[in-house]
Every structure is written in C-alpha cells, then in structure tokens.
Enzyme design. Structure first.
Site, short mmCIF file in Angstrom:
data_model
loop_
_atom_site.label_atom_id
_atom_site.label_comp_id
_atom_site.label_asym_id
_atom_site.label_seq_id
_atom_site.Cartn_x
_atom_site.Cartn_y
_atom_site.Cartn_z
N LYS A 97 11.83 40.91 -25.62
CA LYS A 97 12.24 40.02 -26.72
C LYS A 97 13.51 40.58 -27.38
O LYS A 97 13.65 41.80 -27.53
CB LYS A 97 11.09 39.92 -27.74
CG LYS A 97 11.30 38.91 -28.85
CD LYS A 97 10.04 38.78 -29.72
CE LYS A 97 10.22 37.79 -30.86
NZ LYS A 97 9.00 37.64 -31.68
N SER A 141 7.32 32.96 -32.43
CA SER A 141 8.73 33.13 -32.18
C SER A 141 9.04 33.76 -30.82
O SER A 141 10.19 33.68 -30.38
CB SER A 141 9.33 34.03 -33.27
OG SER A 141 8.75 35.31 -33.25
N SER A 168 3.22 35.27 -33.44
CA SER A 168 4.34 35.05 -32.52
C SER A 168 4.16 35.54 -31.09
O SER A 168 4.98 35.24 -30.24
CB SER A 168 5.61 35.69 -33.09
OG SER A 168 6.15 34.85 -34.05
N1 GLN Z 1 5.39 31.58 -37.23
C1 GLN Z 1 5.20 32.67 -38.13
C2 GLN Z 1 6.40 32.82 -39.02
O1 GLN Z 1 7.28 32.07 -38.89
C3 GLN Z 1 4.93 33.92 -37.36
C4 GLN Z 1 6.14 34.52 -36.80
C5 GLN Z 1 5.87 35.83 -36.13
O2 GLN Z 1 4.75 36.18 -35.83
N2 GLN Z 1 6.94 36.58 -35.93
O3 GLN Z 1 6.47 33.66 -39.86
#
Ligand code: GLN
Length: 453
Positions: A56, A131, A155
């Site tokens: 990532k 994400s 995410s």
């Molecule tokens: N969708 C969640 C957020 O926007 C989780 C994102 C994540 O786990 N990095 O904060």
C-alpha cells in the site's frame, strides 16, 4: 495464482520468473488501477529474488516514492524501510509496486486517491472498497500473490470483503507502525490481504513482533500462529443479532449461511446484542479526525510536502495545504481541529474517549462467554462509483469494522460467497486482544466448511 505458502517452497529462479509474469500481467491490466502508476525500474528490478508482495502506498520502502495517495507528497522518496518491509526481506519476501488507496487512508472506496480510482475486479462499475482498495483489487485480480494494507477503521477488512479475498487486522500493537504514514495513531495497524486464511496467517507471522522503534508496539514474544493452525478446534462464537437485522438482504443471507457453516464445523453459536452501536461511527470519526488533524500538520510545505511559491509565509502555508490536500482530507482536518479546540474539547473529544471505553467494555462482556464474534464486514456488497456522494453515507459503510479498532482487537474478513449479482460478500470474525490463534483457527474452519458446500 500461486499462493504465498506454495511460493515459499520455490527456488529463486522460479520466484524471479513469477515476478516477471506478474509485472507483464500488471501492465496488461492497468485498467483496473490496482497499482498507482507505471512501475519504476527500481520497483521492477530491485528485489528479483524475493517473493513479490504488493505494498500500500502509505508504507515506506527505502528509496521508493511513497505518497499516501496524495498530491501533497508527489515526488517524496522514502528515506528508510518500514519495519514490516525489513521483516519481509528477512523472510524471503520483497516489495513489488505501490497499490492505490484513498488519500491518507481516509475513505471506504479508493475514490479519493490522487491517482484516480481502482476498479473492483468483479465488476468494473463498482468500487473495490477502501482505503486499501488497490491491495485488495491486486490480490483479487491475480496481480499479486499477497499484499499489505493498513486498517484504521476497516480499511483492510472492507476492501477484502468487496473483492472476495481475506483481509486481517492484527491486535493493536502486534505489528509495528514504524514507517507507516500515520492517519490515526491509536487505531492504525498494518496487516495482510491474501488469497486464503492460511496465507494470511503466514504473512501475519512475518509482520508481527515487538519493535523498539514503535513506542506502542507490544513488548511480548510473538508465538507463531501459522505453525499451529487448527481448524478442528471447537469454539464458542457470538453472533451480534442487531447487526444482522441492519444489514442488507444479501449480506444477511450470506451471514446465515456462514452461521450454518460454523455450526456444522462444530462450533457453538450464541446470540448477543451491542447496545448503542449507533454511536460507534460518531465516536470513531471524532477520535480518528482529531488524531489525523495532528498527524497531518507536518504536511505544510516546510517540514514535509510540496510547497507553493507565495509572497508571504502565511500564504505559503495556506496555499500549499489547500492545493496539496483533497476534499475529504480537508474535511477531516477541519473536523479534527474543531473537536480538539478548547471550547469543544470536553463536549466531543473527551466524550468520544468515554464512548470508546464503553465499546471496549461491551466487547469484554461478550468475550466472557465467547471465544470469537461473527459479524458482517460491511452492510452491503461493493457499491457503484459515485453512489455515495454524501460523506456521512460513506462513513456508514464502516459501521461493523470500526468498533474493533476502537477496542484494539484483531479481526479477519473471510469470503462467504457471492450475491446474485456475482459480488463477493465477506464475514468478519473478531477475537480477544492477542488471541490471533483462535481468530485464524476459526477463520480456517469457516473457509473449509464453506468450500465443502
Ligand atoms: N473508512 C474509514 C475511514 O475513512 C477507515 C479507513 C481506514 O481504515 N484507514 O476512516
């Protein structure tokens, strides 16, 4: 695609050949957008003899660009390896390419990346989740043997569910955050996205362990889970009834099949409810944005990030940040700054910390009777691009994944099958802190039972 387990047995020439094949395949299927850009020569040839793992774009590989999917970090070169990268290199694995992500890991759809969207390999009109959408899409499309993601509120698990692969978030403190671009430091964890549960256990074992460079790293000996996997272990598994009631019909149906499979595998199912889970989202978004506003203050064009040229210092700060950050990141910085401001600190930030404790206590109460908890990963299957225009609606897709981060617990997303549109749906198992062995054992038994169906 060859699994991680199989590839660990291969001689080096064959691994190099697999890497070359993968690189060809990635170029051919650039349309998916799993990787952020054309791979550089360095990304292609630096680590020919290591088993290629997709990374990532918020995890540092020494000498490689790392941008967190953001404009503000375009051209930034990582000055050192994240601890997880060193651990991989010490175990015959090697980074291969940067995968797409929501800007600074804020989002549930990978639509907020500076590089553009990633497509869900099962349906190109739909998001891969986020994400870590690029990592999940890469594994699902056969463009990676396995990948690393990061999980602050879901995410890793949610994109794994949307793309039909396995995604695991370790107990807070099990995997070093050194070299991970910080979003919300008390919630972030790096973890594996893989083709199956056993590969997730193998990669988790490689990543886990104490790191003196991360002050929140748990100082305990890591007991390997992949050597002791036991899908025959009988566990008590709690199903959260109110979660099931709220999920969409296709998710509920797959969950029912999952529950049946777990029963058939010999586990004992009990039913529980989460009180006031409707406040989880608010709690998470207060804490996550508060921490993010502090963490992202370093991107000001002076300490980190690209600088615009302006007449005055103040204008330079303003325009560097205004031009460098995307809309969602700005929204979160504003929200986080607001909840931390002296006038509102008690009303929001302190309140959210209390709610966080309440959530943790609820988990502890359920874990007095159960070894694992089984819930949906997300309320729906993958949604269409642009379908969640209202940010609050997007935030709701995290409803089943965020409480685990708030409580610091480990969780895993396991594919349960597909809905009648051919879209994958995942189920989530949650364990007590540091009980990853139970988590993987339960997940493996679920995966095995569903395969027999
Ligand atoms: N969708 C969640 C957020 O926007 C989780 C994102 C994540 O786990 N990095 O904060």
């Amino acid at each position: 695609m060859i699994t991680l387990k199989e590839s660990l047995k291969l001689p080096q020439e064959e691994i190099a050949e697999i890497r070359r094949e993968l690189l060809r395949e990635i170029e051919e299927r650039r349309e998916i957008g799993a990787y952020v850009e054309q791979l550089t020569d360095q990304e292609i040839s630096q680590y020919m003899d290591g088993i290629p793992i997709a990374i990532k774009d918020n995890i540092q590989v020494n000498g490689w660009e790392v941008t967190g999917g953001s404009n503000i970090l375009q051209g930034y070169i990582a000055p050192y390896n994240a601890t997880v990268i060193n651990k991989m290199l010490n175990n015959g694995l090697a980074p291969m390419g940067r995968t797409n992500m929501d800007e600074f890991a804020m989002g549930s759809s990978t639509e907020s990346s500076f590089y553009g969207v990633t497509k869900n390999p099962h349906d190109f009109s739909r998001v891969p989740g986020g994400s870590s959408g690029g990592s999940a899409a890469a594994v699902a499309a056969g463009l990676a043997i396995a990948a690393l993601g990061s999980d602050t509120g879901g995410s890793i698990r949610q994109p794994a569910s949307f793309c039909g692969c396995v995604g695991m978030k370790p107990t807070y403190g099990k995997v070093s955050r050194y070299g991970l671009g910080a979003y919300s430091s008390s919630l972030d964890q790096i973890g594996p996205i893989t083709q199956n549960v056993e590969d997730a256990a193998i990669l988790y074992d490689i990543l886990a362990g104490h790191d003196p460079k991360d002050s929140t790293s748990a100082n305990i000996e890591h007991a390997k889970v992949s050597d002791c996997l036991n899908p025959d272990k009988k566990l008590t598994i709690a199903v959260i009834e109110n979660y099931l009631a709220e999920a969409s019909d296709d998710v509920r149906e797959k969950m029912q099949e999952g529950i049946k499979a777990l029963e058939k595998a010999g586990h004992k199912i009990i039913y529980k409810n989460f009180i006031n889970s409707k406040y989880d989202i608010a709690t998470y978004y207060v804490i996550a944005t508060a921490e993010a506003s502090a963490n992202l203050s370093r991107y000001d064009g002076v300490r980190y990030g690209n600088r615009t040229s302006n007449e005055s210092l103040k204008e330079m700060y303003l325009s560097s940040r205004s031009q460098g950050f995307g809309e969602e990141v700005k929204r979160r910085i504003l929200l986080g700054t607001f909840v931390l401001s002296s006038g509102y600190y008690d009303a929001y930030y302190i309140k959210a910390q209390k709610a966080r404790h309440f959530i943790k206590h609820q988990y502890e109460a359920i874990f007095e009777e159960a070894d694992l908890i089984f819930t949906p990963v997300a309320p729906t299957a993958a949604f269409e691009f642009g379908s969640k225009k209202d940010p609050l609606e997007m935030y709701l897709s995290d409803i089943y994944t965020i409480s685990l981060n708030l409580a610091g617990l480990p969780g895993i997303s396991v594919p349960l099958g597909k809905n009648n549109q051919g879209l994958p749906i995942g189920g989530q198992l949650i364990a007590k802190a540091f009980y990853e062995q139970d988590l993987f054992d339960g997940a493996m038994s679920l995966e095995r039972e569903l395969a027999l169906k």
